[in-house]
Design a protein around this motif. Structure first.
Motif, PDB file in Angstrom:
ATOM      1  N   SER A  27       0.823  -1.207   0.000  1.00 10.25           N
ATOM      2  CA  SER A  27       0.000   0.000   0.000  1.00 10.25           C
ATOM      3  C   SER A  27       0.853   1.250   0.000  1.00 10.25           C
ATOM      4  O   SER A  27       2.002   1.237   0.445  1.00 10.25           O
ATOM      5  N   PRO A  54      -7.633  -2.160   5.493  1.00  9.27           N
ATOM      6  CA  PRO A  54      -8.787  -1.451   6.044  1.00  9.27           C
ATOM      7  C   PRO A  54      -9.193  -2.015   7.402  1.00  9.27           C
ATOM      8  O   PRO A  54      -9.205  -3.231   7.615  1.00  9.27           O
ATOM      9  N   ASP A  86     -10.515   1.814   3.036  1.00 10.07           N
ATOM     10  CA  ASP A  86     -10.505   1.903   1.578  1.00 10.07           C
ATOM     11  C   ASP A  86     -10.847   3.343   1.182  1.00 10.07           C
ATOM     12  O   ASP A  86     -11.838   3.901   1.671  1.00 10.07           O
ATOM     13  N   ILE A 109     -11.095   1.395  -6.858  1.00  7.56           N
ATOM     14  CA  ILE A 109      -9.843   1.826  -6.233  1.00  7.56           C
ATOM     15  C   ILE A 109      -8.702   1.577  -7.210  1.00  7.56           C
ATOM     16  O   ILE A 109      -8.538   0.452  -7.693  1.00  7.56           O
ATOM     17  N   LEU A 111      -4.293   3.416   0.353  1.00  6.43           N
ATOM     18  CA  LEU A 111      -5.028   3.107   1.575  1.00  6.43           C
ATOM     19  C   LEU A 111      -5.148   4.411   2.349  1.00  6.43           C
ATOM     20  O   LEU A 111      -4.154   5.113   2.543  1.00  6.43           O
TER      21      LEU A 111
END
Length: 221
Positions: free
Chosen positions: A69, A121, A148, A156, A184
């Protein structure tokens, strides 16, 4: 992705041109006044947190895929504020990952009672706002939770690198798996909001915040 590739990708995710800053051990892209209809909104996003392995692997089409991320934060504040927040979150997750691996390696049985802190998340980050020195500036958000991002709607953005084609930064290593890199979002929380998340989970917290129409960009709420 290496840092140059990630910086190029992140720069295309937000309006305007990014300015890049070194904040502690991480490089952060910051974008100021991103919303013409709401002056003062800023966003910051790491561009080298993807080198941190927090242990996430998912299955896609019967293939194991590593998940990394980059952390973003939106705020109605001077641009350095979300920049410090994402760097603090990245540092916290990096240190937790190192501590978890050290606990595993030092245990004769290869197990530990320590819970891993994944970049995913719902992961709460106690004290991340304090780590970013936000209370000293009058902000009331001492903690955080990862979520998210919904700023692009239901979809996304992500980058997938195939197995054997992953470009790594120093401090990272190629696991031999395919890799997904996704943004993220760090949501900063007050003490009261954090207590709800810690006791009942992120889903309940976000339902309550939506019902109360909490302005997530107001860091002095």
């Amino acid at each position: 992705m290496n840092i140059q590739e990630t910086a190029y990708w992140v720069n295309r995710l937000f309006p305007g041109e990014a300015a890049f800053h070194r904040v502690d051990a991480f490089t952060v892209a910051v974008f100021d006044n991103i919303n013409p209809e709401s002056p003062g909104e800023a966003v910051a996003c790491t561009v080298d947190f993807g080198r941190v392995n927090t242990g996430l692997v998912t299955a896609a089409d019967a293939e194991s895929v590593e998940v990394r991320s980059e952390l973003l934060c939106l705020a109605r504040a001077e641009v350095s504020v979300p920049g410090r927040a994402v760097a603090a979150a990245a540092t916290m997750l990096h240190d937790a990952s190192l501590a978890y691996r050290e606990a595993l390696s030092s245990s004769p049985a290869g197990t530990t009672d320590m819970a891993p802190m994944h970049a995913q998340p719902g992961q709460v980050l106690p004290g991340v706002g304090i780590l970013a020195n936000l209370p000293q500036e009058g902000y009331t958000v001492n903690h955080g939770i990862l979520a998210d991002p919904r700023i692009w709607g239901p979809e996304i953005p992500f980058v997938r690198e195939e197995a054997g084609e992953v470009h790594v930064e120093p401090g990272d290593e190629d696991s031999g798996l395919a890799r997904l890199t996704l943004p993220l979002q760090l949501i900063l929380l007050t003490d009261e909001e954090f207590a709800v998340a810690a006791q009942h989970g992120g889903d309940v917290l976000f339902q309550q915040m939506a019902a109360q129409q909490v302005d997530l960009l107001d860091l002095r709420r």
